[in-house]
Design an enzyme around this catalytic site. Structure first.
Site, PDB file in Angstrom:
ATOM      1  N   CYS A   1       1.009  -1.203   0.011  1.00 35.83           N
ATOM      2  CA  CYS A   1      -0.051   0.026   0.032  1.00 35.83           C
ATOM      3  C   CYS A   1       0.820   1.485   0.069  1.00 35.83           C
ATOM      4  CB  CYS A   1      -0.895  -0.145   1.185  1.00 35.83           C
ATOM      5  SG  CYS A   1      -2.393   1.248   1.113  1.00 35.83           S
TER       6      CYS A   1
ATOM      7  N   GLU B   1      -1.431  -9.290   3.152  1.00 37.42           N
ATOM      8  CA  GLU B   1      -1.377  -9.956   4.388  1.00 37.42           C
ATOM      9  C   GLU B   1      -2.958 -10.214   4.843  1.00 37.42           C
ATOM     10  OE1 GLU B   1      -1.722  -5.360   5.620  1.00 37.42           O
ATOM     11  OE2 GLU B   1      -0.938  -6.564   3.855  1.00 37.42           O
TER      12      GLU B   1
ATOM     13  N   HIS C   1      -3.598  -5.101   0.070  1.00 34.34           N
ATOM     14  CA  HIS C   1      -2.838  -5.531   1.368  1.00 34.34           C
ATOM     15  C   HIS C   1      -2.966  -7.080   1.369  1.00 34.34           C
ATOM     16  CE1 HIS C   1      -2.727  -1.741   3.777  1.00 34.34           C
ATOM     17  NE2 HIS C   1      -3.615  -1.386   2.946  1.00 34.34           N
TER      18      HIS C   1
END
Length: 535
Positions: free
Chosen positions: A381, A510, A508
Site C-alpha cells: 500500500c 496480508e 494488502h
C-alpha cells in the site's frame, strides 16, 4: 435452527476472548459444521477506520470493504472463512442505524429507547451474520469487560436471545482470570467469582468458563470455581499462556470445549480431526532457522498496528523452516547516515501501509538501501507508493518527486488522489475498500507468486494511486508494472525483476494469508530473504 454462542469477558481486558472464539470456531468447522464469527465493539465510533492505530491497532478489511477490528483477522486465519460487514458491529453503528430509521419514520412515532430498539437492532445483526454467510453456528464475541457501562446494551441483547430462540439454541461462554500472586505463591479464584456474579446480576448464567491462568489449575480449584459459579466442573476450561496462539484449539479440544457446546445444543457431529492442525503447530514450534526481517513503519511502538503483516510473515516462514525475527524500525529515525547500521543485519525489508507524511523520508531511504544493496524488499500500500517515489527521485532524477498526500505542490506528482476521491469530504468508509480484481503480467514475479494466474482478487484500503503519466518513463528505466486493474488504468503491483526480490503492491496481501496457506507475495519474499541468512 441456528445455534448461537456468546463469548464475554470479565475481570480485565485482553484475556483472549477473540482467540477463544476463533479456536472454538476452528474446532466446530473441523467437525464439518458451518461456522461464522462476529464481534461487537462497545465504542461510539461507527467503525475503526478513522481511529488512531496506537489506540486501536490494525484496521482489518473484509472482502466487502468493511473496516473492522483486528480480531476479525484472527477469526479469518483460524476458521479460514471470509467474513463480511455483519461480522463487526460497533455501538456507533447500531445507534446511527437506529437514528436513521427514526428520522425516516420507521418507528411510527414511538419513543425510541435502548430497550427494545437498540437491543432489537443488536439482535438483528446477530441473526443476519448467520443468514448472510449460511452458518449453522454463530459465535459472537462481546468486546469490553462485564461491568463496563458501554457493554450493557449488548449484554442485555444476548440475554434476550435465550428467550427469543430457546435455551437449547444458546450457549454463554465467559472468559475470566485466575491470577497467581507470586508473593503468596497462590492462585486466586475470587475475581472469577465476582465477575460471574456481575454477569448473573444482569440475567446471564454462563454455561462454560474459560479461565486464563499462568499455571495449571488443580482439580480442587476447578471444583471450587464450579461450585461458586454454578457450572459443571467439566465446564471450567483453563487457558494457559502458550508459545503460539495456533496451539490453543488443541488445548481447548483436549479439555472437551467443543463437545460441551454440542452436548448443550443436542447436536451430534464427528470428532474434530485436528491431525493436520497439530502437525502444523508442531512444525511451528520446531523451526530450525531464523530470518531477520526489518519492518520500517510509522506505528512500530504498537505491535498490533501491524498484526496481520506479522502473522503473514510467520506463515511464510514455515515452508522454509524458519522463524521470523521481526525488527520494528521507526521510519522517522532512519537517515542516509545511519541506514547501514539500522538495516545492515536485515535479511529482508518490508514497508507496510500507513497514512500521512510522518516517516516518509525514512521509508524512502530504507527502500533506496534495499534497491541499491539488493536486499529482498516487499512494499504494501503506502510501501508501494513510496517505492514509486524513490524510483522517481533516485533513478529518474526527479528530486522533488512525491505524493500529493505529502506535498500537494510537488512538481512531480508520482502518487495522486484517485479521480473518484476528488469530491469526497467524509473520512470514514470512503476510501477504495475491499476486494478488487488485479490482472497480472505473464512471466513476472507477481504472477509467479500466484501460481501464474492471470487474474487475482485482493483487498484494498487507499485513496491515492500511481500517476500513469510516469508509467512509460519508469518502464524505460526497468521498472515493471506487473499488476494492474483489468482495464489497465490502476497500477496494482510494481517490481524490479533483476533484483533478488523487489516487489510492491497497492493492495494488502496480508489480509488473505493463512497459517496453513501462506500468501504468495509474502511466501516468495520470505523465501528470498531466507537465502540471505548467514548460517
Amino acid at each position: 435452527m441456528t445455534k448461537y454462542i456468546f463469548v464475554t469477558g470479565g475481570v480485565v481486558s485482553s484475556l483472549g476472548k477473540g482467540i477463544v472464539a476463533a479456536s472454538l470456531g476452528r474446532l466446530l468447522k473441523n467437525r464439518g459444521l458451518n461456522v461464522t464469527i462476529q464481534k461487537f465493539d462497545p465504542y461510539i465510533n461507527v467503525d475503526p477506520g478513522t481511529m488512531n492505530p496506537y489506540q486501536h491497532g490494525e484496521v482489518f478489511v473484509t472482502d466487502d470493504g468493511t473496516e473492522t477490528d483486528l480480531d476479525l483477522g484472527h477469526y479469518e486465519r483460524f476458521i479460514d472463512n471470509n467474513l463480511n460487514k455483519y461480522s463487526n458491529v460497533t455501538t456507533g453503528k447500531i445507534y446511527s442505524e437506529v437514528l436513521e430509521k427514526e428520522r425516516h419514520g420507521d418507528y411510527l412515532g414511538a419513543t425510541v429507547q435502548v430497550i427494545p430498539h437498540i437491543t432489537g437492532m443488536i439482535k438483528e445483526k446477530i441473526m443476519r451474520a448467520g443468514k448472510t454467510l449460511g452458518a449453522d453456528f454463530v459465535i459472537t464475541e462481546i468486546g469490553g469487560t462485564v461491568g463496563d457501562i458501554e457493554s450493557q446494551p449488548f449484554l442485555e441483547a444476548i440475554r434476550q436471545m435465550k428467550a427469543e430462540v430457546g435455551d437449547e439454541n444458546v450457549v454463554y461462554i465467559h472468559t475470566t482470570l485466575v491470577p497467581y500472586l507470586h508473593a503468596a505463591h497462590e492462585m486466586k479464584t475470587k475475581p472469577t467469582q465476582h465477575s460471574v456474579r456481575e454477569l448473573r446480576s444482569i440475567g446471564i448464567q454462563p454455561n462454560i468458563l474459560v479461565v486464563r491462568t499462568e499455571a495449571p489449575i488443580t482439580d480442587d480449584m476447578r471444583k471450587k470455581i464450579a461450585l461458586f459459579c454454578d457450572v459443571d466442573p467439566s465446564a471450567v476450561v483453563e487457558s494457559m499462556d502458550v508459545p503460539t496462539i495456533y496451539s490453543i484449539p488443541l488445548r481447548l479440544q483436549d479439555q472437551g470445549l467443543d463437545q460441551i457446546v454440542l452436548d448443550h445444543f443436542g447436536v451430534q457431529a464427528p470428532k474434530a480431526d485436528m491431525t493436520a492442525w497439530a502437525q502444523m503447530v508442531d512444525h511451528m514450534q520446531h523451526l530450525s532457522r531464523t530470518i531477520k526481517i526489518a519492518l520500517v513503519g510509522k506505528y512500530v511502538a504498537l505491535h498490533d498496528a501491524y498484526i496481520s503483516v506479522a502473522e503473514a510473515l510467520q506463515h511464510a516462514g514455515y515452508p522454509v523452516d524458519a522463524n521470523i525475527d521481526l525488527q520494528m524500525i521507526d521510519a522517522e529515525k532512519i537517515t542516509d547516515d545511519n541506514v547501514q547500521d539500522v538495516l545492515g543485519s536485515a535479511d529482508g525489508i518490508i514497508v507496510p501501509g500507513g497514512f500521512g507524511d510522518r516517516g516518509i523520508e525514512g521509508m524512502i531511504t530504507a527502500i533506496k538501501y534495499a534497491r541499491e544493496q539488493d536486499v529482498p524488499f516487499l512494499g504494501i500500500c503506502l510501501g508501494m507508493q513510496v517505492a514509486s517515489i524513490e524510483f522517481a527521485r533516485d533513478v529518474l532524477g526527479y528530486a522533488d518527486a512525491n505524493s500529493t498526500e505529502m506535498n500537494p505542490d510537488t512538481s512531480h506528482k508520482i502518487i495522486d488522489l484517485m479521480a473518484d476521491q476528488a469530491d469526497v469530504h467524509e473520512m470514514g468508509g470512503t476510501q477504495r475498500l475491499g476486494l478488487y480484481p488485479c490482472k497480472l503480467k505473464a512471466g513476472s514475479r507477481a504472477a509467479a507468486a500466484y501460481d501464474n494466474q492471470e487474474m487475482i482478487q485482493e483487498r484494498h484500503r487507499h485513496r491515492y494511486e500511481f500517476n500513469n503519466q510516469y508509467r512509460d518513463e519508469m518502464t524505460a528505466k526497468g521498472l515493471v508494472f506487473s499488476g494492474t486493474s483489468p482495464d489497465d488504468h490502476l497500477v496494482e503491483v510494481i517490481e524490479l525483476p533483476e533484483k533478488k526480490f523487489f516487489v510492491a503492491a497497492q493492495y494488502h496481501p496480508e489480509f488473505l494469508s493463512r497459517p496453513n496457506r501462506p500468501e504468495g507475495l509474502f511466501r516468495d519474499f520470505v523465501a528470498a530473504a531466507s537465502r540471505e541468512v548467514k548460517d
